[in-house]
Design a protein around this motif. Structure first.
Motif, PDB file in Angstrom:
ATOM      1  N   ASP A  47       6.635   8.769   9.769  1.00 42.50           N
ATOM      2  CA  ASP A  47       6.566   7.804   8.671  1.00 42.50           C
ATOM      3  C   ASP A  47       7.362   6.554   9.035  1.00 42.50           C
ATOM      4  OD1 ASP A  47       7.833   6.679   6.003  1.00 42.50           O
ATOM      5  OD2 ASP A  47       5.992   7.727   5.430  1.00 42.50           O
ATOM      6  N   ASP A  48       6.691   5.408   9.127  1.00 36.59           N
ATOM      7  CA  ASP A  48       7.335   4.175   9.587  1.00 36.59           C
ATOM      8  C   ASP A  48       8.453   3.732   8.659  1.00 36.59           C
ATOM      9  OD1 ASP A  48       5.647   4.144  11.756  1.00 36.59           O
ATOM     10  OD2 ASP A  48       4.250   2.684  10.890  1.00 36.59           O
ATOM     11  N   ASP A  49       8.251   3.825   7.367  1.00 37.19           N
ATOM     12  CA  ASP A  49       9.287   3.399   6.431  1.00 37.19           C
ATOM     13  C   ASP A  49      10.518   4.286   6.532  1.00 37.19           C
ATOM     14  OD1 ASP A  49       7.699   1.344   5.506  1.00 37.19           O
ATOM     15  OD2 ASP A  49       6.934   2.468   3.781  1.00 37.19           O
ATOM     16  N   ALA A 109      12.379   3.399   9.682  1.00 36.36           N
ATOM     17  CA  ALA A 109      13.095   2.126   9.540  1.00 36.36           C
ATOM     18  C   ALA A 109      14.381   2.316   8.744  1.00 36.36           C
ATOM     19  CB  ALA A 109      12.191   1.096   8.874  1.00 36.36           C
ATOM     20  N   ASP A 115       6.587  14.154  17.302  1.00 29.44           N
ATOM     21  CA  ASP A 115       7.330  13.439  16.262  1.00 29.44           C
ATOM     22  C   ASP A 115       8.841  13.580  16.435  1.00 29.44           C
ATOM     23  OD1 ASP A 115       5.269  12.248  14.762  1.00 29.44           O
ATOM     24  OD2 ASP A 115       4.781  14.179  13.860  1.00 29.44           O
TER      25      ASP A 115
END
Length: 835
Positions: free
Chosen positions: A398-400, A403, A449
């Motif tokens: 999940d990119d968010d 981050a 992942d």
């Protein structure tokens, strides 16, 4: 104009979802501590009250207060709200306007709030969503994230929330999911610039001194020329000075510290600390902002290189290898905001007093508060710092989320990196031990992942922001061969749980040849005084509901009693069961540590699980949640002593191999220190059957087999159950280490009542000397005071007839010698089974 700060710490109001009447709240704090202060919930540590307060973590809460803001604040070009810690899912409003949102307990949050402010009275509100509700929603709407769970609040998919993992329950901790403003909160106003961060690098290659490179970075609001004024001081005396002109708000300056006073881990030398003061100046030399970083001049590195056994894994300070002696650190209180400098100091001093030089800050807890690392700097306690990922899978797809974690890691690396104590950054706890596989399953995450987080992002952040500290991807981790072979004995670190979880005998430890043992442990109960604090009289049986409620390991009490039956006679009472469990625990860890210290340099570290507790519970800790030392901690003072004498018995041959181990640092090229090993072989009445001495050289940083005793004849005459072998190591006329060897397990030793006696002497400094004597061998002798809390210099010691043993008693409150004598209770192993 200089940076201006307005603290919002202090009195707030707390609102429960759906209710309009507030409760008083204190910031920093959390909902539970505020509810406790208002008597709205019972003590969650008593009996099973924890279950009656689970609703707190399932409820939304709002903190609110007003504050007055002078007009001069609003004249600043930028006004920001700085939240040093919000736990965890939060919406921040000022005067009804949303100014920011937070979703990470471990981050500092800064929100530009000037448009929402007004001169005079303002209102701030921080609404916290239930962490349980958040995780449940993510579990229902997003990818399922398997985890190793304990208790109904230790949810799968907990990896979605960046919050203290053990808040949701662990196999030693309660289910008390917190929320609140858990670190400082302030409003910051500034005009042209403020200090953003400072990075200090050290170069020890020079022959005459240490070169410091101080990188200063400022947040700038205009193009005014800035400079950084740097002063380095030792004990208030200036030792170096420099000025850096900043370009685009940043720039380095190089400084030379002559005649450097080096920082050393505990037991290797002193811990001098230098203050590096950084002042941000404008073109008129007005100070805009300032900060001070305290550093130790040292190199501290993880050394991995080919050797006779595979690949080494050891730490070196100032290029001197050392054996890491210590334990794992968990949060010292369920409610982190109750931790004060005094409480941290007590717990960390406990580690030092047990001759430890390293703590592993475990990845299921917290990046600790600044004062923790400050104290470790002062005490010489090296810190193995896990990033906060433990025993779960994580949504690195999940990119968010990634981050969010990137900012968390960057902020904490910057915050902690200057500390002298910092020895290692470690990616996670135990994910490679069974939570990663080729693909996502209902029990694992995929390597595809896992690697972007633990093999790429985190090491890249460390390499960029803290290049002088090593990174390790997971604990345990094997860097050679098959990565699934996580406890490879030839390389990397190991978590060894075949004793306890695997039910192997304590002697199994002596078969281990691992390079660094970063987790291993054995449980015990807390002492009676602690246990009485969370039980009622009817609960005081280890199989009672309440006693089992305060045991979070599914196999816990049964496993303790199973091993107890293997080693000791059944105890005669509930209280003696508690004490005997502690002796059992200490014996288990002693078997392990002494073996691994004898095996140096093949093995170069033992960090047992665990140093401390966060609530009163049966656990692997050596110090309970009240700060009371268990038998293990007293024994740790002995098996972690800088100089150690130990023996390994062989019942088949009748031999005892005597080893001397030194963790001392070679401080000169002079003669090797020497000493005398002495031994006395007695029967169970204390009658001497054989004795002798052996002169030994004790080279620094080594362990040696110094002599072997052949006791076959004594065994033939007395039987293996009839012998005690007492060992001592004398250096400079002083006994620095003692030990005891038997050829039979304690349950088979026909011990007699030792008739322990004590002489008490008032030392007139708040302490007392208690001299123990015994007519017969007293094994694992300990003393208690009936009504007064006290610290003892030693406990659970072996007292031989004719060899008095000194214990210094430090009561926590003034007491006379007569009162101490009246309260003194003397116990030994015999008392656990003989009424």
């Amino acid at each position: 104009m200089s940076v201006k700060n307005l603290s919002l710490n202090g009195d707030w109001q707390l609102y429960r979802e759906g209710q309009s009447d507030p409760l008083p709240a204190t910031v920093p704090g959390c909902v539970h501590t505020d509810l406790l202060a208002s008597h709205q919930i019972p003590d969650p540590f008593f009996r099973d009250n924890e279950l009656d307060v689970l609703w707190v973590g399932e409820t939304d809460w709002t903190y609110r207060r007003t504050f007055r803001l002078p007009g001069s604040f609003l004249e600043r070009h930028r006004v920001a709200l700085c939240c040093h810690g919000l736990d965890t899912i939060a919406t921040v409003r000022i005067n009804g306007t949303i100014v920011g949102q937070a979703d990470n307990m471990f981050r500092q949050w800064r929100f530009d709030i000037k448009p929402a402010l007004r001169e005079g009275e303002n209102e701030i509100e921080i609404a916290f969503r239930s962490p349980m509700a958040y995780v449940s929603e993510k579990n229902a709407s997003s990818r399922y994230l398997p985890a190793w769970g304990v208790g109904q609040h230790k949810l799968d998919s907990g990896g979605w929330i960046r919050k203290e993992p053990c808040n949701f329950g662990w196999d030693w901790g309660p289910m008390l999911a917190t929320c609140g403003i858990w670190r400082d909160i302030e409003i910051v106003g500034y005009d042209s610039a403020r200090l953003e961060n400072v990075h200090i690098l050290q170069d020890h290659k020079g022959a005459d001194g240490v070169q410091l490179t101080v990188h200063t970075k400022a947040e700038t609001l205009d193009d005014e020329r800035l400079k950084a004024n740097i002063d380095v001081m030792l004990e208030g005396q200036a030792v170096a000075h420099g000025v850096a002109s900043l370009v685009d708000g940043q720039g380095p300056v190089e400084l030379q510290v002559d005649d450097p006073q080096l920082w050393w881990p505990n037991g290797m030398g002193e811990q001098p600390l230098y203050d590096v003061r950084i002042e941000l100046l404008d073109r008129a030399d007005e100070i805009l902002d300032s900060t001070t970083k305290r550093i130790g001049l040292r190199t501290l590195e993880l050394v991995r290189e080919p050797d006779a056994w595979g690949e080494s894994f050891h730490f070196a300070a100032n290029r001197v290898p050392f054996f890491a002696k210590g334990a794992n650190w968990i949060p010292d209180d369920v409610f982190a905001t109750r931790m004060t400098r005094e409480r941290y100091a007590r717990s960390l001093q406990d580690a030092v007093d047990a001759n430890m030089n390293m703590l592993r800050v475990w990845g299921g807890g917290l990046y600790e508060q600044d004062v923790f690392y400050d104290l470790c700097d002062e005490l010489g306690l090296c810190v193995w710092q896990d990033f906060i990922f433990s025993c779960a899978t994580y949504p690195a797809f999940d990119d968010d989320w990634m981050a969010n974690v990137r900012v968390e890691a960057e902020q904490n690396v910057k915050r902690i990196r200057h500390h002298a104590c910092l020895a290692l950054w470690c990616g996670n706890n135990e994910l490679e031990q069974g939570l990663v596989s080729a693909e996502w399953t209902n029990r694992t995450m995929s390597w595809a992942d896992y690697k972007p987080l633990f093999d790429e992002m985190l090491p890249e952040i460390v390499a960029q922001l803290d290049p002088q500290t090593d990174y390790w991807p997971s604990s345990p981790h094997s860097p050679c061969g098959d990565r699934y072979d996580f406890n490879n004995p030839t390389c990397g670190d190991a978590h060894l749980w075949s004793v306890w979880h695997g039910k192997m005998p304590f002697e199994w430890y002596r078969t281990c040849e691992h390079r660094f043992n970063s987790e291993f442990g054995f449980q015990s109960f807390p002492e009676p005084r602690t246990t009485y604090a969370y039980t009622e009289p009817g609960d005081r049986n280890i199989t009672s509901y309440v006693m089992e409620h305060h045991q979070r390991s599914a196999i816990g009490n049964t496993t303790i009693m199973s091993y107890m039956c293997d080693w000791f006679r059944l105890p005669r009472s509930f209280e003696m069961t508690l004490w005997l469990s502690q002796i059992l625990q200490g014996m288990a860890i002693k078997y392990a540590v002494e073996h691994w210290r004898r095996a140096m340099p093949q093995g170069m570290g033992t960090l047992y699980w665990q140093l401390n507790d966060c609530w009163p519970v049966a656990s692997w800790s050596s110090v309970d949640s009240y700060g009371r030392w268990k038998a293990l901690h007293y024994m740790a003072r002995q098996f972690y002593a800088p100089l150690l004498v130990s023996g390994v018995e062989d019942i088949d041959s009748g031999l005892v191999a005597i080893h001397v181990t030194s963790d001392k640092r070679q401080v000169s090229s002079g003669e090797t220190p020497s000493g005398v090993v002495r031994w006395q072989v007695t029967d169970l009445r204390g009658e001497t059957l054989d004795e002798g001495t052996h002169s030994v050289e004790i080279p620094a940083g080594q362990s040696s087999l110094v002599t072997t005793l052949d006791l076959a004849k004594q065994i033939e005459a007395q039987g293996p159950h009839g012998l005690l072998v007492w060992l001592g190591l004398d250096v400079g006329g002083e006994t620095v280490s003692t030990n005891l060897v038997t050829f039979a397990r304690p349950k088979h030793l026909p011990l007699e009542q030792p008739n322990l006696r004590a002489q008490v002497q008032d030392l007139h400094d708040g302490t007392f000397r208690v001299m123990l004597t015994a007519e017969r061998p007293a094994l694992w002798a300990w003393i208690e005071l009936l009504y007064t809390e006290a610290r003892f210099s030693d406990a659970f010691v072996h007292v031989a007839p004719g060899h008095p043993f000194e214990i210094i008693v430090t009561p926590q409150q003034p007491i006379s010698a007569a009162e101490l004598r009246g309260q003194l209770q003397l116990r030994s192993l015999v008392d656990t089974f003989d009424a």
